[in-house]
Scaffold this motif. Structure first.
Motif, PDB file in Angstrom:
ATOM      1  N   GLN A  15      47.546  40.684  20.343  1.00 20.44           N
ATOM      2  CA  GLN A  15      48.974  40.448  20.125  1.00 20.44           C
ATOM      3  C   GLN A  15      49.224  39.788  18.774  1.00 20.44           C
ATOM      4  OE1 GLN A  15      50.391  38.229  23.493  1.00 20.44           O
ATOM      5  NE2 GLN A  15      50.159  39.940  24.921  1.00 20.44           N
ATOM      6  N   ILE A  16      48.386  38.812  18.432  1.00 21.49           N
ATOM      7  CA  ILE A  16      48.530  38.143  17.136  1.00 21.49           C
ATOM      8  C   ILE A  16      48.237  39.113  16.002  1.00 21.49           C
ATOM      9  CG2 ILE A  16      47.605  36.312  15.676  1.00 21.49           C
ATOM     10  CD1 ILE A  16      47.041  34.711  18.223  1.00 21.49           C
ATOM     11  N   LYS A  56      51.106  41.588  15.386  1.00 27.29           N
ATOM     12  CA  LYS A  56      52.225  41.015  14.640  1.00 27.29           C
ATOM     13  C   LYS A  56      51.916  40.952  13.145  1.00 27.29           C
ATOM     14  CE  LYS A  56      53.884  38.198  18.510  1.00 27.29           C
ATOM     15  NZ  LYS A  56      54.128  36.806  19.002  1.00 27.29           N
ATOM     16  N   ARG A  57      50.659  40.779  12.805  1.00 23.67           N
ATOM     17  CA  ARG A  57      50.249  40.709  11.398  1.00 23.67           C
ATOM     18  C   ARG A  57      49.991  42.095  10.806  1.00 23.67           C
ATOM     19  NH1 ARG A  57      45.726  35.827  11.762  1.00 23.67           N
ATOM     20  NH2 ARG A  57      47.180  34.136  12.320  1.00 23.67           N
ATOM     21  N   HIS A  90      42.658  44.212  15.866  1.00 25.61           N
ATOM     22  CA  HIS A  90      41.700  43.278  16.460  1.00 25.61           C
ATOM     23  C   HIS A  90      40.658  44.059  17.238  1.00 25.61           C
ATOM     24  CE1 HIS A  90      40.097  40.632  19.651  1.00 25.61           C
ATOM     25  NE2 HIS A  90      40.223  39.677  18.752  1.00 25.61           N
TER      26      HIS A  90
END
Length: 223
Positions: free
Chosen positions: A164-165, A168-169, A173
């Motif tokens: 999720q992080i 957003k970037r 991952h």
């Protein structure tokens, strides 16, 4: 084995940990970490269990059904326990279905004579078996996914948050321990081929080669 086997407690810090490396990593090896709760060595993928009061190598979760942590030493036994339990429940569900449905019809229409005590035993056993089978299929399916992606339950939630992080970037991952389904499977069940089915018999199958202190990563297999 899932109940009685030590799930994989790391060595004391730092003497045993340093001796186990045998100097293979050299001077550039990262400094070993120590758990601030149990004061043992905390290798990668290890977590402290609040129930067992100690760190467990490659800890998946603490299972109340086996009253033991599930870690690197007994994870394959835990998976096989679920598999054989599901097969046993399926076996009784199929063979006991005729008796179960006979117990539901009025006594005068039954082709099999059943006492009241028999009806209670048959219906209860059949319902318990099919409920456990459905529950184990859900849990076992989740752990099959974890095995094939080389994750633990704890890492699954961590990786979900990481994705999720990264999304957003605008990044991607990836689980650093995901080596492909075949290698991931062998990380848990040892260097045994899937279609050889020796992994179903842990006393015959070859044991996993990982020692719990170091794990192969994707970067190790890149050219």
């Amino acid at each position: 084995m899932a109940v009685c086997l030590n799930p994989g407690v790391p060595p004391e810090f730092p003497g045993e940990a340093l001796e186990s490396k045998d100097g293979e990593l050299g001077d550039y090896a990262p400094a070993p970490k120590q758990c601030h709760k149990c004061l043992k060595l905390k290798p990668p993928r290890a977590h402290h269990c609040s129930v067992c009061k100690t760190c467990v190598m490659k800890m998946d979760h603490h299972c109340p059904w086996i009253n033991n942590c599930v870690g690197i030493n007994n994870y394959r036994y835990f998976c096989l326990f679920m598999f054989f339990l599901a097969m046993g429940c399926l076996y009784y569900t199929v063979l006991g279905s005729r008796l179960f449905f006979q117990a539901l019809v009025p006594a005068r229409k039954r082709t099999i004579k059943l006492k009241f005590e028999d009806i209670q035993c048959v219906t209860l056993s059949w319902l318990v078996s099919i409920c456990i089978f459905c529950a184990i299929c859900l849990l076992g399916g989740f752990h099959l996914y974890l095995v094939l992606t080389n994750q633990t339950t704890i890492e699954f939630h961590t990786n979900m948050a990481g994705r999720q992080i990264a999304r957003k970037r605008g990044e991607i991952h990836r689980n650093p321990y995901d080596l492909g389904m075949s290698r991931n499977f062998q990380q848990v069940f040892g260097p045994n081929t899937f279609f050889g089915f020796r992994w179903l018999l842990p006393y015959v199958a070859r044991r996993p080669t990982c020692n719990g202190l170091e794990y192969p990563m994707v970067s190790d297999f890149r050219a």
